[in-house]
Design a protein around this motif. Structure first.
Motif, PDB file in Angstrom:
ATOM      1  N   LEU A 194       2.118   2.136  -3.476  1.00 20.59           N
ATOM      2  CA  LEU A 194       1.792   2.653  -4.267  1.00 20.59           C
ATOM      3  C   LEU A 194       0.522   3.671  -4.294  1.00 20.59           C
ATOM      4  O   LEU A 194       0.532   4.393  -5.258  1.00 20.59           O
ATOM      5  CB  LEU A 194       0.031   0.836  -3.967  1.00 20.59           C
ATOM      6  N   LYS A 195       1.002   3.865  -2.762  1.00 22.13           N
ATOM      7  CA  LYS A 195       0.476   5.078  -2.778  1.00 22.13           C
ATOM      8  C   LYS A 195       2.296   6.273  -2.504  1.00 22.13           C
ATOM      9  O   LYS A 195       1.466   7.558  -3.714  1.00 22.13           O
ATOM     10  CB  LYS A 195       0.064   6.033  -1.151  1.00 22.13           C
ATOM     11  N   ALA A 196       2.618   6.077  -2.666  1.00 26.16           N
ATOM     12  CA  ALA A 196       3.854   6.795  -3.991  1.00 26.16           C
ATOM     13  C   ALA A 196       4.098   6.866  -4.979  1.00 26.16           C
ATOM     14  O   ALA A 196       4.632   7.184  -5.832  1.00 26.16           O
ATOM     15  CB  ALA A 196       5.364   5.348  -3.094  1.00 26.16           C
ATOM     16  N   GLN A 197       3.221   5.650  -5.513  1.00 27.75           N
ATOM     17  CA  GLN A 197       3.360   5.762  -7.064  1.00 27.75           C
ATOM     18  C   GLN A 197       2.329   6.542  -7.727  1.00 27.75           C
ATOM     19  O   GLN A 197       2.024   7.090  -9.316  1.00 27.75           O
ATOM     20  CB  GLN A 197       3.131   4.348  -7.561  1.00 27.75           C
ATOM     21  N   VAL A 198       1.414   7.681  -6.861  1.00 29.04           N
ATOM     22  CA  VAL A 198       0.359   8.943  -7.380  1.00 29.04           C
ATOM     23  C   VAL A 198       1.302   9.648  -8.224  1.00 29.04           C
ATOM     24  O   VAL A 198       2.136  10.065  -7.504  1.00 29.04           O
ATOM     25  CB  VAL A 198      -0.604   8.890  -6.257  1.00 29.04           C
TER      26      VAL A 198
ATOM     27  N   HIS B  88      -2.464  14.767  -8.690  1.00 27.66           N
ATOM     28  CA  HIS B  88      -3.752  13.033  -8.255  1.00 27.66           C
ATOM     29  C   HIS B  88      -3.786  13.718  -7.185  1.00 27.66           C
ATOM     30  O   HIS B  88      -4.910  12.792  -6.188  1.00 27.66           O
ATOM     31  CB  HIS B  88      -3.930  12.010  -8.388  1.00 27.66           C
TER      32      HIS B  88
ATOM     33  N   GLU C 252       0.815  -1.250  -0.043  1.00 29.63           N
ATOM     34  CA  GLU C 252       0.541   0.183  -0.243  1.00 29.63           C
ATOM     35  C   GLU C 252       1.203   1.419   0.577  1.00 29.63           C
ATOM     36  O   GLU C 252       0.676   2.007  -0.963  1.00 29.63           O
ATOM     37  CB  GLU C 252      -0.914   0.117   1.136  1.00 29.63           C
ATOM     38  N   ALA C 253       2.005   1.394   1.316  1.00 34.23           N
ATOM     39  CA  ALA C 253       2.933   2.445   0.527  1.00 34.23           C
ATOM     40  C   ALA C 253       3.506   2.753  -0.440  1.00 34.23           C
ATOM     41  O   ALA C 253       3.771   3.765  -0.997  1.00 34.23           O
ATOM     42  CB  ALA C 253       3.656   2.124   2.101  1.00 34.23           C
TER      43      ALA C 253
END
Length: 61
Positions: free
Chosen positions: A52-56, A60, A49-50
Motif C-alpha cells: 500500500l505504501k509503495a502505491q502512494v 503525496h 502495508e508495504a
C-alpha cells in the motif's frame, strides 16, 4: 444433500470435499490472520502495508 456415486452408494464427506477442491481449488487459508503469530511468514499484514505504501504517488509524500 449427498450425491449418489455410480455404485449407488451416497458420497462420503471426504469424497465431497475432494471433489469440490478439484473443481474450485483451495480458496480459504488453513488459518486466519488472528490465529497466526504477528510477523510470521504467513502474515500478509506487513506485506499488505508495504504494498500500500509503495502505491502512494510521489506527490503525496
Amino acid at each position: 444433500m449427498a450425491e449418489k456415486k455410480p455404485e449407488g452408494r451416497p458420497e462420503t464427506a471426504w469424497e465431497r470435499r475432494k471433489r469440490l477442491a478439484t473443481v474450485f481449488g483451495d480458496v480459504l487459508p488453513d488459518t486466519t490472520s488472528d490465529e497466526r503469530e504477528p510477523g510470521s511468514r504467513e502474515s500478509g499484514e506487513e506485506r499488505g502495508e508495504a504494498w500500500l505504501k509503495a502505491q502512494v504517488p510521489p506527490h503525496h509524500g
